[in-house]
Design an enzyme around this catalytic site. Structure first.
Site, mmCIF file in Angstrom:
data_model
loop_
_atom_site.group_PDB
_atom_site.id
_atom_site.type_symbol
_atom_site.label_atom_id
_atom_site.label_comp_id
_atom_site.label_asym_id
_atom_site.label_seq_id
_atom_site.Cartn_x
_atom_site.Cartn_y
_atom_site.Cartn_z
ATOM 1 N N SER A 33 55.094 27.768 50.663
ATOM 2 C CA SER A 33 54.482 27.796 49.328
ATOM 3 C C SER A 33 55.463 28.349 48.299
ATOM 4 C CB SER A 33 53.221 28.662 49.351
ATOM 5 O OG SER A 33 53.567 30.032 49.451
ATOM 6 N N ARG A 44 42.467 24.855 57.322
ATOM 7 C CA ARG A 44 43.336 26.034 57.350
ATOM 8 C C ARG A 44 43.164 26.735 58.686
ATOM 9 N NH1 ARG A 44 45.338 30.074 52.761
ATOM 10 N NH2 ARG A 44 46.690 31.351 54.062
ATOM 11 N N ARG A 85 41.082 30.769 52.390
ATOM 12 C CA ARG A 85 41.516 30.582 51.000
ATOM 13 C C ARG A 85 42.469 29.405 50.946
ATOM 14 N NH1 ARG A 85 43.378 35.602 52.553
ATOM 15 N NH2 ARG A 85 45.498 35.577 53.358
ATOM 16 N N GLU A 115 36.601 18.127 51.990
ATOM 17 C CA GLU A 115 35.828 18.947 52.919
ATOM 18 C C GLU A 115 36.759 20.049 53.416
ATOM 19 O OE1 GLU A 115 32.639 18.698 53.650
ATOM 20 O OE2 GLU A 115 32.445 16.972 52.306
ATOM 21 N N GLY A 141 53.229 34.037 62.182
ATOM 22 C CA GLY A 141 53.669 35.430 62.339
ATOM 23 C C GLY A 141 52.783 36.184 63.324
ATOM 24 N N SER A 186 45.298 29.381 48.880
ATOM 25 C CA SER A 186 46.676 29.834 48.639
ATOM 26 C C SER A 186 47.484 28.815 47.824
ATOM 27 C CB SER A 186 47.383 30.161 49.967
ATOM 28 O OG SER A 186 46.709 31.188 50.649
ATOM 29 N N LEU A 195 51.928 6.025 59.379
ATOM 30 C CA LEU A 195 51.409 7.237 58.741
ATOM 31 C C LEU A 195 52.389 7.779 57.696
ATOM 32 C CD1 LEU A 195 49.582 10.141 60.370
ATOM 33 C CD2 LEU A 195 51.754 10.675 59.303
ATOM 34 N N ASP A 224 48.809 28.036 59.057
ATOM 35 C CA ASP A 224 48.960 29.492 58.922
ATOM 36 C C ASP A 224 48.818 30.188 60.275
ATOM 37 O OD1 ASP A 224 49.379 31.849 57.583
ATOM 38 O OD2 ASP A 224 47.373 31.955 56.695
ATOM 39 N N GLY A 225 49.481 31.319 60.413
ATOM 40 C CA GLY A 225 49.299 32.163 61.601
ATOM 41 C C GLY A 225 50.511 32.247 62.513
ATOM 42 N N HIS A 265 57.475 30.651 63.986
ATOM 43 C CA HIS A 265 57.785 29.471 63.165
ATOM 44 C C HIS A 265 58.319 28.323 64.038
ATOM 45 C CE1 HIS A 265 56.797 31.747 59.706
ATOM 46 N NE2 HIS A 265 57.878 32.512 59.695
ATOM 47 N N TRP A 306 50.931 34.880 65.668
ATOM 48 C CA TRP A 306 51.134 34.309 67.007
ATOM 49 C C TRP A 306 52.324 34.996 67.685
ATOM 50 C CZ3 TRP A 306 55.022 31.866 69.691
ATOM 51 C CH2 TRP A 306 54.656 31.085 70.791
#
Ligand code: IPE
Ligand code: IPE
Ligand code: MG
Length: 251
Positions: free
Chosen positions: A73, A196, A202, A215, A31, A204, A139, A28-29, A45, A33
């Site tokens: 999401s 997050r 949260r 955790e 926008g 979301s 991975l 998140d973040g 993005h 940034w």
């Protein structure tokens, strides 16, 4: 406007060395940034996509088995049509330019979410990437796209109801294992840690069932600024946590 400084403090970190098997991240973040630099949201993005590459490398190097990244999401369809188009174009670009490289690096790619909403063309590309990398043993990158935990649980309920209606399952056989097996993440261990970025505290609608005992790690760092050093901080915080799973402390 200055970009938020990292707030993960050394005091929070522990000295253990246990590496989580499954790390999940709410990226998140982007926008904010971009806004901090006077740039359009899409620039955030794009920078976020570079953070994905850095994080993937860091996770693979540290021997993390599964990395789940929340990229879009089920609620993100509420964004403007322009932003949704920007995000899907970026996803398409990433697929075309990165999948071969990820395949060479032995990464297995999976997508979780209501993928059909992206349209046939893109879904075909997603399936091709999954198919190409299905036998890789490094991975596992699980990208959550048009994903929502509640929608996923409703889907699992539908799948179970259908199995009962067909006579393949008795209602009293529906237990936690049966439900887990009907989720989009079937076969993937639950996340050990959910991170997050961007200072929001949260979930979301992310991994609601699977995250029951994860955790939680929150950082003020905006996703495009996330890098190897930030990933290491997350691992240190995780190693310092005592996981009890309901047992008595130290038990
Ligand atoms: C995360 O960044 C990317 C997506 C949710 C697609 P945001 O776009 O939510 O960035 P902020 O929260 O507005 O800063
Ligand atoms: C959550 O971020 C979804 C992703 C990171 C993909 P949002 O920015 O959409 O979440 P809210 O709206 O702040 O809860
Ligand atoms: Mg956001």
């Amino acid at each position: 406007m200055p970009v938020a400084a990292p707030v993960l403090r050394p005091a929070q970190t522990g000295g253990g060395s246990s590496v989580p098997v499954h790390v999940a991240i709410i990226m998140d973040g982007n926008g904010r940034w971009a806004a901090a630099r006077g740039l359009p949201r899409v620039a955030g993005h794009r920078a976020g996509a570079e953070a994905v590459t850095r994080t993937l490398r860091a996770a693979a190097r540290r021997g993390v088995g599964y990395l789940t990244l929340y990229a879009f999401s089920s609620e993100n369809w509420r964004r403007t049509p322009e932003e949704v188009t920007d995000l899907t174009s970026l996803l398409r670009y990433y697929l075309r330019h990165k999948v071969a490289e990820l395949h060479r690096e032995n990464v297995r790619i999976r997508f979780i979410g209501d993928l059909e909403r992206f349209g046939r063309d893109l879904v075909d590309e997603l399936r091709r990437a999954e198919h190409l990398t299905a036998a890789n043993t490094g991975l596992t990158l699980q990208l959550a796209l048009s994903y929502g935990g509640r929608g996923e649980l409703a889907l699992a309920a539908r799948r179970l109801a259908e199995a009962v209606a067909r006579g393949d399952l008795c209602a009293d056989q529906i237990d936690e294992e049966a439900l887990s097996g009907c989720l989009l993440t079937a076969g993937v261990p639950d996340p050990d840690v959910i991170v997050r970025t961007s200072g929001e505290h949260r979930l979301s609608n992310f991994l609601l069932w699977q995250g029951a005992y994860a955790e939680l790690v929150f950082t003020d760092v905006l996703w495009p600024d996330f890098d190897e050093a930030q990933f290491e901080v997350v691992l240190r915080i995780y190693a310092g946590r005592e996981r009890r799973f309901g047992a008595r402390p130290g038990g």
